[in-house]
Enzyme design. Structure first.
Site, PDB file in Angstrom:
ATOM      1  N   GLU A 407       8.301  60.331   0.893  1.00 32.24           N
ATOM      2  CA  GLU A 407       7.862  58.989   1.259  1.00 32.24           C
ATOM      3  C   GLU A 407       8.888  58.246   2.102  1.00 32.24           C
ATOM      4  O   GLU A 407       8.555  57.549   3.061  1.00 32.24           O
ATOM      5  CB  GLU A 407       7.537  58.182  -0.001  1.00 32.24           C
ATOM      6  CG  GLU A 407       6.274  58.603  -0.716  1.00 32.24           C
ATOM      7  CD  GLU A 407       6.435  59.815  -1.614  1.00 32.24           C
ATOM      8  OE1 GLU A 407       5.427  60.284  -2.169  1.00 32.24           O
ATOM      9  OE2 GLU A 407       7.586  60.290  -1.755  1.00 32.24           O
ATOM     10  N   PHE A 430      -0.139  57.025  -3.746  1.00 32.17           N
ATOM     11  CA  PHE A 430      -0.351  56.025  -4.789  1.00 32.17           C
ATOM     12  C   PHE A 430       0.710  54.952  -4.609  1.00 32.17           C
ATOM     13  O   PHE A 430       1.849  55.261  -4.232  1.00 32.17           O
ATOM     14  CB  PHE A 430      -0.238  56.628  -6.196  1.00 32.17           C
ATOM     15  CG  PHE A 430      -1.336  57.596  -6.538  1.00 32.17           C
ATOM     16  CD1 PHE A 430      -2.478  57.157  -7.185  1.00 32.17           C
ATOM     17  CD2 PHE A 430      -1.228  58.934  -6.211  1.00 32.17           C
ATOM     18  CE1 PHE A 430      -3.499  58.046  -7.500  1.00 32.17           C
ATOM     19  CE2 PHE A 430      -2.234  59.826  -6.526  1.00 32.17           C
ATOM     20  CZ  PHE A 430      -3.383  59.389  -7.169  1.00 32.17           C
ATOM     21  N   HIS A 474       0.433  56.343 -11.980  1.00 30.53           N
ATOM     22  CA  HIS A 474      -0.605  56.272 -10.953  1.00 30.53           C
ATOM     23  C   HIS A 474      -1.486  55.035 -11.112  1.00 30.53           C
ATOM     24  O   HIS A 474      -2.610  55.007 -10.614  1.00 30.53           O
ATOM     25  CB  HIS A 474      -1.498  57.522 -10.995  1.00 30.53           C
ATOM     26  CG  HIS A 474      -0.793  58.803 -10.702  1.00 30.53           C
ATOM     27  ND1 HIS A 474       0.003  59.441 -11.623  1.00 30.53           N
ATOM     28  CD2 HIS A 474      -0.752  59.573  -9.581  1.00 30.53           C
ATOM     29  CE1 HIS A 474       0.494  60.550 -11.094  1.00 30.53           C
ATOM     30  NE2 HIS A 474       0.051  60.659  -9.856  1.00 30.53           N
TER      31      HIS A 474
END
Length: 668
Positions: A407, A430, A474
């Site tokens: 990320e 997410f 999540h």
């Protein structure tokens, strides 16, 4: 300079076919930053500058690389690369003004040292967190590859920075995507006071290239001709055969990490050894031995540079101290953006929230051919929620890019794309995973325009929220992390109509936008949505119901919980405000309603402490206190992680406590 000194040459200078004018250019380009640094050290002792990170002894690397690259090719330096800036011929008074925090610098007094960039000279400013620079270079390299412009970019770090996770992520991405980036490690022996044998356990950092499937080389960083020749050969080939190359330059830091830290931790014999390898003195002696320069030439050149330094210092010292202007400070957090409204057409179709986002995103990418979307599994697979299904077939693999699980590097690459003129869209699989990209979001994207007038044209899509049994990792709705960060816009739609119009506006906006998408609403909420492209202004709330008894303020899933509660209590006359945008916040809509009703309840899915409801409550208290007929009420989820089991998750959520709290407040 004595004859004995001029005879000491510690490097094997291989001139080859390098022209005399190039040799002299390399020498002058090393001498100028050395003389500037020597002057800065004097000014530091005199208290005329506040801090200095010295690159004395490392000039050959910056000069060699900058000389090889075309001026149109980006360089991403660090705080020991003064020679990058001087070789790019930035006017010295502007550098001196920068270091004194004055207006003729590059950051309007908002940052110091080399923490700045300039599009005029194709230099991209560093941040103190070091690692994201490599990811930003990936983005620029990707832009060059997409444009087919046969350009490379070069990015610097020290050996200490190579231990950061961002570095590993960026090198992996560059290798997977075969990006034309020159990754330059200046291995100068110490990360502040920590020697290399305490930083990594391999013989050479260049050896790591094998693990990334990347070409790598070790270069004598103090030998200017070796630097120049090897980099020139590599860059010329990389322009034709785009690929990443990892370079480890062996060098040494002759001053402290910054001057205040000193060098007492360095053994004296090591200092003496590297002093003999001074890149400037050795090259100077070589040029004398080749009869290319004389001591008279050197003296005249030094006198000329001294005059230039002194004259530019006078300009900077005589410049007025920067004046604080509140309006300017606030306005510069974001790039000015004139909202262009695209009105919806009359033809509609019933869409789920997920379909509306997908359609809006697809139409935005059609409109902006310079847009690129990146994320895990978004191409052939269509994303874990299938929002980008079909995008690959329409836009192709260059614009719809699967990424490794990294990320941080992808957020940084999105920043690099923006620097190079692209619109970058990233799917954070997410919102919980934003923690792995948090640094570049809050320190790079959010601060770049304020620091050096470089916008971050980036949208980060954030699937979020509980209610689907996804457990602690999540299910978070973590918008408060980002509303706290100046420079980020935060959008959080609750309906398909809003979701489509706001994703279009997010892509239109040249500023970084965190776009939250509630997973529990993806397939449960349907609405008639215009078929064509349209926008909704970011920062404008929606008044869903109007009444006189109470103001309900909420967003996301909370909007539907509030609607359900009002349907079950038809006697309640309420203003229901769907914020839609959390930063900037529509305070006018909030205050107008609260002053009318005199009662207010704020509903959020996020946990109570530190959430958005707390700030809205404080703002209402400060601005509407005299119109309130009851205490402000906040309703939020439990201060626990989000649990998995259905009954535990239902207990966690604020949904089940809202009706009771609403009725209690009305009876106050």
């Amino acid at each position: 300079m004595s004859t004995e000194t001029t005879q000491k040459i510690h490097f094997d200078y291989k001139r080859g076919d390098i022209k005399e004018e190039t040799l002299l250019h390399l020498y002058k380009s090393m001498l100028k930053p050395r003389m500037i640094e020597e002057k800065m050290l004097i000014l530091l002792r005199q208290g005329k500058i506040s801090k200095w990170f010295s690159g004395i002894g490392q000039e050959a690397i910056s000069v060699g690389i900058t000389t090889v690259l075309d001026k149109e090719e980006y360089i991403l330096p660090m705080h020991r690369n003064l020679a990058v800036f001087t070789t790019r011929e930035i006017p010295l008074y502007r550098l001196f003004s920068q270091w004194q925090g004055k207006a003729n610098g590059f950051t309007k007094g908002r940052d110091r040292s080399f923490h700045f960039g300039t599009q005029e000279f194709n230099i991209v400013g560093m941040i103190s967190h070091l690692g994201p620079q490599f990811g930003v270079a990936d983005g620029i390299g990707l832009a060059n590859k997409l444009k087919g412009n046969n350009q490379v970019c070069a990015v610097f770090t020290g050996e200490g920075g190579t231990s950061e996770g961002d570095i590993h992520e960026a090198l992996n991405v560059a290798s997977v995507w075969q990006l034309p980036v020159l990754f330059c490690i200046e291995n100068n022996g110490y990360g502040l006071s920590t020697p290399t044998d305490e930083q990594y356990n391999c013989e050479n950092l260049a050896d790591r290239g094998k693990g990334y499937g990347m070409e790598s080389h070790i270069i004598e960083g103090n030998n200017i001709l070796e630097v120049y020749s090897k980099v020139k050969s590599l860059v010329e080939d990389m322009r034709i055969n785009p690929r990443p190359v990892l370079l480890e330059f062996k060098t040494f830091r002759m001053r402290g990490h910054e001057e205040a830290s000193g060098t007492k931790y360095v053994p004296q014999d090591l200092m003496d050894e590297w002093e003999q390898k001074d890149p400037l003195i050795n090259f100077e002696n070589f040029l004398i031995s080749e009869n290319l320069i004389t001591e008279i030439f050197i003296d005249e050149l030094k006198a000329e540079i001294k005059v230039e330094i002194d004259a530019n210092l006078d300009l900077a010292f005589n410049e007025d101290v920067i004046k604080a202007n509140l309006t300017t400070e606030l306005d510069d957090v974001f790039q000015n953006h004139i909202y262009q409204e695209f009105n919806p057409n009359k033809d509609t179709e019933e869409l789920r929230l997920i379909d509306a986002i997908s359609q809006g995103l697809k139409q935005a990418m059609r409109r902006h051919e310079n847009s690129v979307i990146m994320g895990q599994d978004i191409a052939e697979y269509g994303g874990v929620f299938k929002i980008t299904e079909g995008f690959l077939e329409e836009f192709g693999k260059e614009r719809v890019r699967n990424t490794p699980i990294c990320e941080s590097a992808i957020v940084s690459a999105a920043m690099g794309l923006s620097i190079a003129g692209y619109k970058a869209i990233m799917e954070m699989q997410f919102s919980d995973f934003a923690t792995s990209g948090f640094n570049p979001i809050v320190n790079y994207l959010a601060k770049s325009h304020y620091r050096w007038n470089q916008n971050a044209d980036v949208v980060i899509r954030m699937p979020c929220g509980a209610g689907v049994g996804a457990g602690p990792f999540h299910s978070q709705t973590n918008e408060a992390w980002f509303t706290h960060t100046p420079g980020l816009k935060v959008v959080y739609p609750a309906f398909p109509y809003d979701a489509k119009g706001l994703i279009a506006s997010a892509v239109e906006d040249p500023n970084p936008v965190m776009y939250f998408e509630h997973k529990a609403l993806y397939r449960s909420i349907r609405q008639e949505v215009p078929t064509d492209y349209y926008t909704i202004k970011i920062g404008k709330a929606a008044i869903l119901k109007e009444g006189n008894d109470i103001t309900i303020i909420t967003y996301g899933a909370g909007v539907h919980w509030a609607l359900e509660t009002l349907e079950n209590n038809t006697h309640i006359s309420a203003d229901l405000i769907d914020l839609r945008t959390l930063a900037p916040l529509d305070t006018d809509a909030i205050y107008t309603s609260v002053k009318k009703t005199g009662r207010v309840i704020i509903l959020q899915e996020d946990a109570m402490f530190g959430g958005l409801a707390s700030d809205i409550s404080a703002m209402i208290s400060e601005n509407c206190f005299e119109q309130l007929d009851a205490p402000i009420k906040r309703v939020a989820s439990l201060n626990t992680p989000v649990p998995f089991a259905a009954n535990l998750e239902e207990q966690y959520l604020s949904r089940g406590r809202f009706e009771t709290s609403l009725l209690e407040l009305l009876e106050y």
